[in-house]
Design a protein around this motif. Sequence first.
Motif, short mmCIF file in Angstrom:
data_model
loop_
_atom_site.label_atom_id
_atom_site.label_comp_id
_atom_site.label_asym_id
_atom_site.label_seq_id
_atom_site.Cartn_x
_atom_site.Cartn_y
_atom_site.Cartn_z
N HIS A 97 0.85 -1.20 0.00
CA HIS A 97 0.00 0.00 0.00
C HIS A 97 0.88 1.24 0.00
O HIS A 97 2.09 1.18 0.26
N ASP A 99 0.75 5.08 1.86
CA ASP A 99 0.04 5.76 2.94
C ASP A 99 -0.76 6.96 2.41
O ASP A 99 -0.33 7.64 1.48
N TYR A 155 11.19 6.66 5.74
CA TYR A 155 11.15 6.48 4.28
C TYR A 155 10.05 7.40 3.72
O TYR A 155 9.15 7.81 4.46
N HIS A 161 4.85 0.06 0.13
CA HIS A 161 5.49 -0.76 1.17
C HIS A 161 4.51 -1.78 1.72
O HIS A 161 3.30 -1.65 1.53
FE LIG Z 1 1.95 2.19 5.62
#
Ligand SMILES: [Fe+2]
Length: 228
Positions: A97, A99, A155, A161
Amino acid sequence: MLITIDNLLTLDELAATRDLLARSRWGSGLATAGTQAALAKNNQQLTEDAEHLPTLRHLVLNALNRNPLFFAATLPLKILPPFFNRYADQTNTYDWHIDNAMRLAPHPPGTYVRADISATLFLSDPENYDGGELTIEDTFGSHPIKLAAGSLVIYPSSSLHAVTPVTRGERLACFMFIQSMVRDPGQRRLLYDMDMALLALRNDIGETDPVIRLTGTYHNLLRRWAEN
Ligand SMILES: [Fe+2]
Ligand SMILES: O=C(O)CCC(=O)C(=O)O
């Protein structure tokens, strides 16, 4: 830019964090997931009304705020109050996914934090669980991250991720979202590299006239690019 910060927490802070988490009840990770993330997310999370959440948040924010490397790498403008999660039951995982870009801040009401940078603070000893690698994709490939308890990875929130299934033991972590003064990851990277090089130069040759001028250039670039 993917950066790890070892021992963000002291051993005492790590012990206190784990103790508070051991005395907490876990809710579903779906509480803070959008509709798309809900399909990928299968883990547990401290609910917003968890008794020890304010103490835990204070502890982590305090550790972030005293760390010069965290400051240099993120140039933080706003940090959303950290969340705590748990992967266990031999199945918990978080599939690929990205964010969400904007997150509602608890205060002032109606304001948002733009997630420029995501971070995970590992809280379980890696030998006590299998799986649970935070795998981050960038233009150089896929990077599996599994750090010692008390260490942090940061990151870009724009990267895809996932957390691989935890097939043994439990993986506790604190995850957070940061709005940087410098929105562009390329500009942030230049500033970070320059800051680190200046630090080394200052140690090697001291505050010479060129070092002072280059430090000025760092601040002038920051002045040009920073927003608040
Ligand atoms: Fe995440
Ligand atoms: O557990 C982790 O390390 C990352 C969690 C995550 O990616 C998220 O909550 O968006």
